[in-house]
Write a protein that holds these residues in place. Structure first.
Motif, mmCIF file in Angstrom:
data_model
loop_
_atom_site.group_PDB
_atom_site.id
_atom_site.type_symbol
_atom_site.label_atom_id
_atom_site.label_comp_id
_atom_site.label_asym_id
_atom_site.label_seq_id
_atom_site.Cartn_x
_atom_site.Cartn_y
_atom_site.Cartn_z
ATOM 1 N N ALA A 39 -30.044 -151.772 -36.124
ATOM 2 C CA ALA A 39 -30.097 -150.446 -35.559
ATOM 3 C C ALA A 39 -30.214 -150.395 -34.042
ATOM 4 O O ALA A 39 -30.021 -149.444 -33.428
ATOM 5 N N GLU A 40 -30.869 -151.643 -33.396
ATOM 6 C CA GLU A 40 -30.819 -151.751 -31.970
ATOM 7 C C GLU A 40 -29.381 -151.638 -31.515
ATOM 8 O O GLU A 40 -29.053 -151.035 -30.456
ATOM 9 N N GLY A 43 -27.798 -148.179 -32.292
ATOM 10 C CA GLY A 43 -28.485 -147.007 -31.757
ATOM 11 C C GLY A 43 -28.114 -146.917 -30.186
ATOM 12 O O GLY A 43 -28.623 -145.748 -29.716
ATOM 13 N N ASN A 44 -28.065 -148.063 -29.589
ATOM 14 C CA ASN A 44 -27.673 -147.972 -28.114
ATOM 15 C C ASN A 44 -26.198 -147.630 -27.758
ATOM 16 O O ASN A 44 -25.691 -147.603 -26.747
ATOM 17 N N VAL A 61 -37.959 -150.277 -36.023
ATOM 18 C CA VAL A 61 -36.830 -149.815 -35.904
ATOM 19 C C VAL A 61 -36.981 -148.791 -34.862
ATOM 20 O O VAL A 61 -36.287 -148.592 -33.723
ATOM 21 N N CYS A 97 -35.164 -148.413 -31.343
ATOM 22 C CA CYS A 97 -33.963 -147.791 -31.243
ATOM 23 C C CYS A 97 -34.119 -146.386 -30.755
ATOM 24 O O CYS A 97 -35.148 -145.739 -31.245
#
Length: 309
Positions: free
Chosen positions: A112-113, A116-117, A153, A157
């Motif tokens: 997710a990190e 998400g970025n 998360v 995120c």
């Protein structure tokens, strides 16, 4: 013109129609059939940290009014997804929701990190509910674990978080509540129901994996019941309804039960134009019903047992 925009926590969609992960490929495959920019959002097939070949075949079988599958999250892995698929997804002209599945909490957070970025990703859908992989339901059936994962998360995120929950539990309201308290912007209800198809002549299950996940019209009454129960118990939690949606009437039933958006899934396999058709037909039906804003229709279902209505 009816107001079509809906908000799922921090995520705003141009309309409430999305497509379910695993039924729309990496999205590029469906471009010849659907004007992608017209949909509220697209969700590519689940992405895992490493490439996965999935389960052995046969891994799908048709059932009465449904499809049993045990694909096993066949995908190219996160590195290939970010390099080859994400650049195209940035061009589709609608919200992009990336569905991720980790082998444990730490891997979910890392996935997710990473995604998400990335530019062009509007939200993350956490697949804590796939029944066709090793340990696929272990996390998703534990309410506290789901809440803890969502919280972790959310902290790492920046984009909105959607938790996709399994119906294969005793009390899904408790799990949805923990997801909400952990910071989920919305929940997707529901993933597939565990099922079995038997070849009695051979004395074997039809699927190589034995057990699969049932989707399609056969599960719609079950999914509607779950959406309604969660919406009544947690009225401030945005819900995305999933399960056997193939017509505008199907979609509107989910909205009436309390879903703010819907995902078209199995119907994509036999009618790849279905998501756009459902959008047009449901908006026409709402307009004819005198609805000015789709949000005013959400949650309009009333119990026959409630004397106040």
């Amino acid at each position: 013109m009816i107001e079509q925009r809906v908000r799922l926590g921090r995520l705003e969609l141009k309309n409430p129609v999305l497509v379910a992960s695993g039924t729309f490929g990496y999205v590029r495959e469906m471009a010849p059939f659907v004007r992608l920019e017209r949909l509220g959002g697209v969700i590519p097939k689940t992405v895992t940290f490493r490439p996965r070949a999935g389960n052995p075949t046969p891994r799908t079988v048709e059932t009465p009014s449904g499809l049993l599958n045990a694909i096993g999250l066949d995908n190219d892995g996160i590195a290939h997804f970010r390099e080859h698929h994400l650049p195209y997804l940035r061009t589709v002209g609608t919200a992009v929701v990336v569905n991720v599945a980790g082998e444990d909490e730490d891997q979910f957070v890392e996935l997710a990190e990473l995604v998400g970025n990335d530019p062009g990703v509007d939200a993350i859908e956490l697949n804590v509910s796939c029944p066709n992989v090793s340990h696929g339901l272990d996390l998703g059936i534990d309410a506290k674990a789901v809440g803890r994962l969502v919280k972790r998360v959310r902290a790492s995120c920046p984009v909105p978080i959607i938790a996709k929950l399994t119906p294969n539990v005793t009390d899904i309201v408790a799990i949805a509540r923990e997801a909400a308290e952990g910071g989920a912007d919305a929940v997707s209800l529901v993933n597939t129901f565990r099922g079995l198809v038997v070849n009695w002549r051979r004395g074997r299950p039809v699927l190589a994996n034995d057990i699969g996940g049932l989707s399609g019209p056969a599960i719609k009454p079950l999914a509607l019941r779950i959406v309604w129960e969660v919406a009544r118990a947690l009225p401030s939690l945005p819900i995305i309804g999933i399960g056997g949606i193939a017509t505008a009437d199907d979609a509107l039933e989910f909205l009436a039960a309390g879903a703010k958006a819907i995902q078209v899934g199995t119907a994509n396999f036999y009618d790849p134009t279905g998501s756009e058709r459902i959008l047009d037909e449901m908006m026409l039906a709402l307009e004819q019903h005198g609805v000015k804003d789709v949000n005013d229709f959400v949650g309009s279902l009333r119990s026959n047992r409630d004397p106040k209505h």
